[in-house]
Enzyme design. Structure first.
Site, PDB file in Angstrom:
ATOM      1  N   HIS A 258       3.163  10.886  -7.154  1.00  0.00           N
ATOM      2  CA  HIS A 258       4.228  10.196  -6.409  1.00  0.00           C
ATOM      3  C   HIS A 258       5.302  11.152  -5.893  1.00  0.00           C
ATOM      4  O   HIS A 258       6.110  10.757  -5.029  1.00  0.00           O
ATOM      5  CB  HIS A 258       4.897   9.141  -7.286  1.00  0.00           C
ATOM      6  CG  HIS A 258       4.013   7.993  -7.647  1.00  0.00           C
ATOM      7  ND1 HIS A 258       3.323   7.254  -6.704  1.00  0.00           N
ATOM      8  CD2 HIS A 258       3.680   7.449  -8.855  1.00  0.00           C
ATOM      9  CE1 HIS A 258       2.618   6.305  -7.305  1.00  0.00           C
ATOM     10  NE2 HIS A 258       2.806   6.403  -8.607  1.00  0.00           N
ATOM     11  N   HIS A 297      -1.939   3.209  -8.447  1.00  0.00           N
ATOM     12  CA  HIS A 297      -0.796   3.191  -7.523  1.00  0.00           C
ATOM     13  C   HIS A 297      -1.039   4.169  -6.376  1.00  0.00           C
ATOM     14  O   HIS A 297      -1.774   5.154  -6.530  1.00  0.00           O
ATOM     15  CB  HIS A 297       0.476   3.541  -8.294  1.00  0.00           C
ATOM     16  CG  HIS A 297       0.658   2.689  -9.524  1.00  0.00           C
ATOM     17  ND1 HIS A 297       0.389   3.142 -10.798  1.00  0.00           N
ATOM     18  CD2 HIS A 297       1.023   1.386  -9.640  1.00  0.00           C
ATOM     19  CE1 HIS A 297       0.605   2.156 -11.665  1.00  0.00           C
ATOM     20  NE2 HIS A 297       0.984   1.079 -10.990  1.00  0.00           N
TER      21      HIS A 297
HETATM   22 ZN   LIG Z   1      -0.345   4.999 -11.484  1.00  0.00          ZN
END
Ligand SMILES: [Zn+2]
Length: 493
Positions: A258, A297
């Protein structure tokens, strides 16, 4: 000796006498009760595709369960709920000597390759990254009614995964690679100087700080640990590029996918996989890098770093709209020279084994074939598992095993087996270890005698067929594969 050249019984002999997943007798009763409670919870809950929930089970006497539990097989969906409870109880109360599951054969493609080895990176410091007393992902704030607890990204799942890899005997078959700290120059290939300084400043605070979004703790000293994570992946990629090992897994922490060039987020400080990719390009003679991200994600940080760069193909399979919000849609397909080189597969919540394998077959594998990478990197998140608290997908340990086989086969065909995985998410302390073990067994082309003790419990999830709404997303995203290379073709004279 490489495990793929060992007789089928070799891993059994090499394993320790105590099989993980097998409970010492003095704790048998309490563990059994816990297991039965868990199974009862699952079996009476909502199970997509299930035809054997407690509510619909026959009320008459149950047929006897199989003599030997067979986790990881497709037999369990045919069992009634009471039968499955009995099967689970047999699994968790079995004595070590009862663990009779036959070792599986190694991957046939590795059969004649005596030089194939798998590297493994781990360091205790990874567990010392202190994410503090957040309640899940919320910073503790007693005046606001948020009680101090444990941050969701804490060491436990990673610690247990490493321990299972060790105790199962698998570690002894791997080539251990010592990590080092990434240098400033290596980090600067990806991150801004301001971001690196921000992490250092937060790390130097007595109580730590945050990487950038308010949900990503930086503990005291985490700057050095984050550099050890990025540097561990660099060392592993280097070993693969030099042919010292064929492939490998870096069980690193903190995670990275991320983190953008100038900001930490989603528990990520530095983007480990991006730093390793740039190192491979700059120092190791591997110009074309494919990054597959199957964390639940969106790999937004990695995507943003390479968004205009056609030398790095990013493919992210993730739960649609989960995290970050409004990120990872099909329309995000790269920009400028990188148009076509970012692929997103936003799978609906509830997506499981069949749909993930379909996405691998229809999108990931053909995209890799078309791109023809020199190295495949994998952002390896286990938070798409059915037990994960941070997403709503339904993969099992066997799902990860099957997807890994697809990737290793692709790496064998396309880039001399060069596949390097970086640990990302995965927040179920009790299930991540089995996913990690299945993944790493497949990567190394071997098996241990430890099998997923919960496979029978989650068999209905695993058996759910591809659903139309899942197929629609996969069909749409598959159209992107043909765009790989289109920019280069269009730009040619
Ligand atoms: Zn994740």
């Amino acid at each position: 000796m490489h495990p793929s050249h060992v007789p089928a019984h070799r891993s059994t002999k090499a394993s320790h006498e105590i099989a993980p997943g097998v409970i010492p007798s003095r704790r048998t009763t309490s563990r059994r009760l816990v297991g039965i409670f868990l199974a009862a919870t699952l079996l009476t809950g909502c199970q997509p595709g299930s035809t054997t929930t407690a509510a619909s089970s026959p009320t008459g006497p149950a047929a006897p369960p199989p003599a030997t539990p067979t986790p990881g097989t497709a037999t369990a969906p045919g069992l009634t709920a009471p039968q499955r409870l009995t099967t689970l109880a047999a699994t968790i109360t079995a004595a070590p000597g009862d663990h009779t599951t036959e070792p599986q054969q190694g991957r046939p493609t590795r059969g004649g390759d005596l030089s194939m080895t798998t590297g493994y990176v781990f360091h205790p410091e990874y567990l010392w990254h202190d994410t503090g007393t957040s309640a899940g992902l919320m910073p503790a704030n007693p005046p606001a009614g948020i009680q101090p607890a444990v941050h969701i990204e804490n060491p436990e799942a990673k610690r247990r995964a490493h321990e299972l890899i060790h105790v199962s005997g698998l570690l002894a078959e791997l080539t251990v690679i010592e990590p080092r700290r990434a240098t400033m120059a290596e980090l600067l290939r990806v991150h801004t100087g301001d971001h690196i300084q921000h992490i250092k400043t937060q790390s130097d605070l007595r109580g730590g700080g945050d990487a950038g979004d308010g949900f990503s703790p930086v503990g005291p000293g985490s700057y050095a640990i984050a550099r050890l994570a990025a540097g561990g992946l660099i060392e592993l990629v280097t070993a693969v590029a030099r042919g010292e090992v064929t492939n490998g897994y870096a069980l690193t922490r903190p995670p990275g996918h991320h983190a953008t060039a100038d900001r930490g987020m989603g528990f990520c400080l530095f983007n480990n996989i991006a730093v390793a990719a740039r190192h491979a390009q700059a120092e190791l003679g591997l110009p074309r890098i494919a990054i597959v991200d199957w964390d639940a994600h969106h790999g937004n940080g990695t995507q943003s770093i390479f968004y205009t760069d056609p030398s790095v193909l990013t493919i992210s399979l993730h739960q649609a709209g989960c995290f970050p919000p409004d990120s990872g849609w099909i329309r995000e397909n790269g920009a400028g020279d990188g148009t076509g080189y970012a692929i997103n597969v936003p799978l609906p919540p509830g997506t499981g084994h069949a749909a993930y394998l379909h996405a691998m077959t229809e999108i990931v594998l053909p995209a890799l074939e078309r791109f023809a990478p020199d190295l495949i990197l994998l952002a390896n998140g286990f938070d798409a598992s059915v037990f994960d608290p941070m997403a709503r997908q339904m993969l099992t340990a066997d799902s990860y095993r099957a997807m890994t086989r697809m990737l290793t086969d692709a790496a064998d065909r396309l880039c001399h087996g060069r596949l390097v995985a970086a640990h990302e998410g995965g927040y179920s302390p009790f299930y991540v270890p089995y996913c990690a073990l299945a993944f790493l067994e497949e990567l190394a082309g071997t098996t241990t005698r430890v099998t997923d003790p919960l496979a029978a419990v989650v068999a209905d999830y695993a058996a759910e067929p591809l659903q139309p709404h899942q197929n629609a997303v996969i069909d749409e995203a598959a159209q992107l594969v043909s765009r790989i290379g289109a920019h280069e073709i269009a730009a040619a004279p």
